[in-house]
Design an enzyme around this catalytic site. Structure first.
Site, short mmCIF file in Angstrom:
data_model
loop_
_atom_site.label_atom_id
_atom_site.label_comp_id
_atom_site.label_asym_id
_atom_site.label_seq_id
_atom_site.Cartn_x
_atom_site.Cartn_y
_atom_site.Cartn_z
N ALA A 131 0.82 -1.22 0.00
CA ALA A 131 0.00 0.00 0.00
C ALA A 131 0.85 1.27 0.00
CB ALA A 131 -0.92 0.00 1.22
N GLY A 132 2.17 1.12 -0.09
CA GLY A 132 3.03 2.30 0.00
C GLY A 132 3.20 2.79 1.41
N SER A 134 5.22 1.16 3.57
CA SER A 134 6.51 0.67 3.99
C SER A 134 6.45 -0.50 4.95
CB SER A 134 7.32 1.80 4.60
OG SER A 134 8.57 1.80 4.01
N GLU A 168 17.75 -3.52 1.66
CA GLU A 168 16.76 -3.34 0.60
C GLU A 168 17.44 -3.12 -0.76
OE1 GLU A 168 12.41 -1.40 0.03
OE2 GLU A 168 13.24 -1.86 1.98
N ASP A 180 12.36 5.55 4.53
CA ASP A 180 11.42 4.64 5.17
C ASP A 180 11.97 4.11 6.49
OD1 ASP A 180 10.00 5.09 2.89
OD2 ASP A 180 10.33 3.12 2.02
#
Length: 390
Positions: A131-132, A134, A168, A180
């Site tokens: 969903a953005g 994070s 990441e 994030d």
């Protein structure tokens, strides 16, 4: 997060670990997802961002082992993933376990000569994935906190943020910046985090949402996005190309006064990408200044402008995100914008608390009218960062 729901999450985390591994965990750690209030795609351009940690969290129950084995389970995925610390390398990790095991790899690089031991990890989360918000950084930061304690590394939060970013970038293969992880580790209730991605300096800024009886609605469009695929990487390349053509190390070095020269030097598409970053950096600083001087009602225009810039200049919006934003604005939101990397995910709307339900219902109606799938709409509040829970 209320005391009740926090208690539930911790109890579930302990029970899940015990069910999977047959023993009690040594402890529980948690880290929040984040919403970026403003400052999108600025982080990897050494710019400014202004995220908050949200009241949705990932919990990691963990126990040190006497050998070098790492085992990880997640309530979102079936099966146990098992490997050895000696076999950990970025190229051997894939799928959901690349996030926690990527952190273990990055932490092991930072460990002193006394070799770290194996660990059992059980992850459970109420951060909506994709969903953005994070969900990945919440996993990374909760695992980093756990391993930092279990391996007695004594690393500070700024270092843990860099470790999460390394995992990441190098292991998952998503070319993300440090925003994030910084938000997840450094959040505070009713505060945003002004992040200078060049110096990595952070400043906690009071939002004043609670006193003004305002809040953020997240409109998760339930349309998927993945940073590791092409759209995000191509935007990053455009920014790097633009900086090179303008003769600067990063777009951070450019301000609004440089836009006329950029229009002359750059092709049309690269110019638009660069213009988004330059104007977005200004909007972040304007937002923080407005919060400090005029209060939260004054930031709505910057949110609206940010969305237009992402839609038209950076071209990372979608029909669903555009509808979420325009519907929220028409229903009386003070400001609205898509948030996160784009190509799907979520939008946010700044609303008066008394209007939240009406705005949410109205957006859902507009989605139904457009034939889009039902959005998941929920309020979030700025929350505490990663911590040991038990």
């Amino acid at each position: 997060m209320t005391g009740h729901s926090r208690h539930d999450l911790l109890r579930q985390g302990t029970e899940y670990f015990t069910r999977e591994f047959g023993v009690e965990p040594d402890g529980l750690w948690s880290a929040p997802g984040r919403v970026n209030v403003i400052g999108e795609h600025t982080d990897y351009n050494d710019g400014f961002a202004f995220p908050i940690a949200i009241d949705k969290r990932t919990v990691v129950a963990a126990r040190a082992r006497g050998d070098r084995i790492l085992r990880v389970v997640s309530n979102g995925f079936p099966g146990v993933v098992e490997t050895s610390l000696d076999d950990l390398n970025p190229d051997s990790l894939a799928g959901w376990s690349a996030y926690p095991l990527g952190v273990a790899w990055a932490m092991a690089q930072a460990a002193p000569a006394g070799d770290p031991t194996g660990v059992d990890l059980a992850l459970s989360s109420d951060v909506p994935p994709g969903a953005g918000l994070s969900s990945s950084a919440a996993v990374e930061c909760a695992v980093a906190m756990a391993l930092n304690d279990l391996w007695k590394l004594g690393l500070g939060r700024q270092t843990l943020a860099r470790i999460g970013q390394l995992a990441e970038n190098r292991v998952v293969g998503a070319p993300t910046g440090i925003m994030d992880q910084s938000a997840s580790l450094l959040g505070e209730p009713d505060h945003g985090i002004l992040l200078d991605c060049q110096s990595l300096h952070t400043e906690s800024v009071p939002l004043g949402f609670a006193a003004a009886d305002m809040g953020l609605l997240v409109i998760d469009t339930r349309t998927s996005h993945s940073h590791a695929d092409g759209g995000y990487a191509s935007r990053r390349r455009s920014c790097e190309d633009g900086a090179q053509a303008m003769g600067v190390g990063s777009l951070r070095a450019l301000g609004p006064g440089d836009l006329p020269r950029a229009a002359d030097v750059l092709d049309g598409q690269t110019f638009r990408r660069v213009r988004h970053i330059i104007t977005e950096n200004s909007r972040v600083l304007d937002t923080v200044a407005a919060l400090r001087t005029a209060g939260p009602a004054a930031i709505g225009a910057f949110l609206n402008e940010s969305h237009m810039s992402m839609r038209d200049d950076f071209e990372i919006s979608t029909p669903e995100l555009d509808l979420a934003v325009s519907a929220a604005q028409a229903l009386g939101a003070l400001g609205a914008r898509m948030t996160g990397g784009g190509f799907g995910g979520a939008a946010i709307a700044l609303v008066r608390s008394s209007d939240a339900d009406r705005v949410a219902d109205g957006i859902a109606r507009e989605f139904a009218r457009a034939g889009f799938s039902v959005p998941h709409i929920f309020p979030v509040s700025a929350s505490a960062g990663a911590r040991r829970e038990l």
